[in-house]
Design a protein around this motif. Structure first.
Motif, short mmCIF file in Angstrom:
data_model
loop_
_atom_site.label_atom_id
_atom_site.label_comp_id
_atom_site.label_asym_id
_atom_site.label_seq_id
_atom_site.Cartn_x
_atom_site.Cartn_y
_atom_site.Cartn_z
N GLU A 55 0.81 -1.22 0.00
CA GLU A 55 0.00 0.00 0.00
C GLU A 55 0.84 1.27 0.00
OE1 GLU A 55 -3.25 0.16 -0.37
OE2 GLU A 55 -3.28 -2.03 -0.53
N VAL A 56 2.16 1.12 0.09
CA VAL A 56 3.02 2.30 0.15
C VAL A 56 2.87 3.11 -1.14
CG1 VAL A 56 4.98 0.96 -0.71
CG2 VAL A 56 5.38 3.09 0.51
N ARG A 57 2.69 4.45 -0.98
CA ARG A 57 2.39 5.31 -2.14
C ARG A 57 3.40 6.44 -2.33
NH1 ARG A 57 0.03 1.58 -3.21
NH2 ARG A 57 -2.22 1.22 -3.47
N LYS A 58 4.10 6.83 -1.29
CA LYS A 58 5.00 7.98 -1.42
C LYS A 58 6.19 7.84 -0.50
CE LYS A 58 2.17 10.71 1.80
NZ LYS A 58 1.44 11.97 1.99
N ILE A 59 7.10 8.80 -0.62
CA ILE A 59 8.32 8.79 0.18
C ILE A 59 8.45 10.14 0.86
CG2 ILE A 59 9.70 9.48 -1.82
CD1 ILE A 59 12.01 7.84 -0.59
N SER A 60 8.87 10.13 2.10
CA SER A 60 8.93 11.37 2.89
C SER A 60 10.11 12.24 2.45
CB SER A 60 9.08 11.05 4.37
OG SER A 60 10.35 10.48 4.63
N PRO A 61 9.99 13.58 2.65
CA PRO A 61 11.11 14.49 2.31
C PRO A 61 12.38 14.14 3.07
CG PRO A 61 9.08 15.73 2.62
CD PRO A 61 8.79 14.32 3.06
N SER A 62 12.26 13.70 4.31
CA SER A 62 13.47 13.36 5.09
C SER A 62 14.20 12.16 4.48
CB SER A 62 13.09 13.05 6.54
OG SER A 62 12.20 11.94 6.61
N ALA A 63 13.42 11.21 3.93
CA ALA A 63 14.05 10.05 3.29
C ALA A 63 14.79 10.49 2.03
CB ALA A 63 12.99 9.00 2.96
N ILE A 64 14.17 11.40 1.25
CA ILE A 64 14.83 11.90 0.04
C ILE A 64 16.12 12.61 0.39
CG2 ILE A 64 14.64 13.61 -1.81
CD1 ILE A 64 13.15 11.13 -2.47
N LYS A 65 16.09 13.45 1.44
CA LYS A 65 17.30 14.17 1.84
C LYS A 65 18.41 13.21 2.23
CE LYS A 65 15.15 18.49 3.36
NZ LYS A 65 14.89 19.41 4.51
N ARG A 66 18.03 12.15 2.94
CA ARG A 66 19.04 11.18 3.35
C ARG A 66 19.64 10.49 2.12
NH1 ARG A 66 18.32 5.88 7.32
NH2 ARG A 66 20.53 5.31 7.32
N MET A 67 18.80 10.19 1.16
CA MET A 67 19.27 9.53 -0.06
C MET A 67 20.18 10.45 -0.88
SD MET A 67 15.75 7.57 -1.10
CE MET A 67 16.42 6.47 -2.33
N GLU A 68 19.87 11.73 -0.89
CA GLU A 68 20.67 12.68 -1.66
C GLU A 68 22.05 12.91 -1.04
OE1 GLU A 68 17.16 15.41 -3.72
OE2 GLU A 68 18.07 16.04 -1.82
#
Length: 459
Positions: free
Chosen positions: A351-364
């Motif tokens: 059911e997962v639909r999106k990714i949080s901004p904090s996760a994106i920042k960590r990935m970047e």
């Protein structure tokens, strides 16, 4: 016009064999005759015939045709695509008709008229050609299906670095120029190769991938050039090589930097002559391919080290395309993450639909040594482990390595040379922010030597 076609005639009547060969050799490139049917297996293992004329009755079996049926079955076991024309007397027409139902192509009556014999053989040759074409198309389609199922076909990115890649693809795709794709592991070299193929004039034909890093020296010629039945112990059937299957389309040679010098020489010969010869055959076959190659190694440094042939490099890199590592296109990380998120949410019914901004920042902020492939696996794992509808920073696991002082203490305890070498390589890479050239100079290594150590230690 040059004569074509290879004909085999098997009959125990020596006078008939002489007369048939005398007439037919005026029309065909090769006419072999044999009075002893016991030699049929040896003949077929050494040669591929377009048409086989087979007598229905030999001296051991006067007029029942049973020997003819036996040898017809043996021929079709050896070569299922063989085209057999039976030789029979007028009184055995019923037997010949039965044989056609069991696999023969046609029959001729003794004594025959030369013109009718020639017409029968010519029709049989056309049938043989059609059979081989069907077999070739079937092999090509099977290989296409296998290759297309390996990876997704979309290339994701709108960073300046990727826009430059797309521009290069648009310029070179319509040509037949050989392309060399350079880039680290996981940057998507095969995807780029397929994009070039899909935008080329060869897009209706096959794009065949060969992972040269996964082919052993002993299997190289068989995989690329093909083999005939009986050419070696496990060659139970004739097989077209990747060059043949890709003819008319595109051949993608991945990890070309892994080839040894002897194999580089064999590859260069095929590319220069645009012909191949199957193992166990003396027949050369013309090939028409568009070549795309790829490697994660510094081939120019390898040329300097004399571990890669300069003439082969000139042959494969008419156009050179360098793929940026993911750390140089961090603007694409949100797009890539969203793409893989949708892909694996659907695959695993999550059911997962999106990714949080904090996760994106960590990935970047992460270095991504494994590039897009590592990001893909990270998102897949996060989707599997997530129990909500949004991926959070804690859902991502990154293989963070020990700090330098921890590594130093481990090395001091073990004094293992390989452990010490890994520490020094990591220190050099960290010192120069991942710059391979500067790190190699610091370590006193060539770029290709450092690349090999990075692959060896999984750094």
């Amino acid at each position: 016009m040059a004569k074509q076609g290879k004909i085999l005639i098997v009959d125990d009547n020596v006078d008939l064999l002489k007369a048939a060969k005398l007439y037919l050799k005026r029309h065909f490139a090769q006419v072999d005759v044999e009075k002893d049917p016991e030699r049929i297996p040896d003949l077929l293992n050494n040669e591929q015939y377009d048409v086989i004329l087979l007598d229905m009755n030999f001296t051991k079996d006067v007029d029942s045709g049973q020997e003819g049926f036996y040898w017809m079955d043996r021929i079709l076991q050896i070569d299922p695509s063989a085209v057999i024309v039976l030789i029979t007397a007028y009184g055995n027409v019923d037997t010949a008709v039965r044989a056609i139902k069991e696999g023969a192509t046609n029959f001729v009556l003794k004594p025959w008229e030369n013109e009718k014999l020639l017409a029968t053989i010519m029709a049989a040759m056309r049938l043989r050609s059609s059979k081989l074409e069907v077999e070739h198309l079937r092999s090509k389609q099977q290989q296409m299906d296998e290759d297309l199922s390996l990876r997704f076909k979309d290339i994701i990115g709108n960073s300046p670095a990727m826009l430059q890649v797309f521009e290069t693809i648009e310029r070179v795709a319509a040509t037949d120029a050989n392309v060399l794709i350079l880039g680290e592991n996981g940057t998507g070299k095969e995807l780029i190769a397929r994009a070039i193929h899909r935008n080329s004039s060869r897009k209706e034909e096959a794009c065949i991938t060969v992972d040269l890093g996964a082919i052993s020296e002993t299997l190289f010629e068989s995989e690329l050039f093909g083999h005939e039945k009986g050419a070696f112990t496990d060659a139970r059937a004739s097989r077209a090589g990747r060059f043949e299957i890709a003819s008319g389309g595109t051949l993608f040679l991945d990890e070309i930097g892994n080839l040894s010098l002897p194999l580089q020489a064999k590859l260069l010969t095929a590319l220069q002559s645009r012909t191949i010869t199957r193992i166990g055959s003396n027949q050369t076959r013309s090939i028409d391919i568009r070549l795309i190659s790829a490697t994660n190694m510094d081939v120019y440094e390898m040329v300097s080290d004399q571990s890669f042939r300069q003439d082969l490099l000139y042959r494969i890199n008419t156009i050179e395309l360098k793929l940026p590592p993911l750390r140089d296109r961090i603007e694409d990380i949100p797009l890539l993450t969203e793409y893989f998120l949708k892909l694996y949410a659907k695959k695993y019914h999550k059911e997962v639909r999106k990714i949080s901004p904090s996760a994106i920042k960590r990935m970047e902020k992460y270095h991504w040594p494994g590039n897009v492939r590592e990001l893909q696996h990270a998102v897949e794992r996060a989707v599997i482990m997530n129990v909500g509808t949004t991926l959070q920073a804690d859902d991502f696991y990154f293989n963070n390595r020990p700090q330098a002082n921890e590594e130093d203490s481990l090395v001091m305890e073990s004094l293992n040379i390989e452990d010490m070498e890994k520490v020094m390589i990591r220190k050099a890479l960290k010192k120069y922010n991942g710059n391979i050239t500067q790190a190699a100079d610091e370590l006193g290594l060539t770029r290709s030597s450092l690349y090999r150590r990075l692959e060896k230690y999984g750094i």
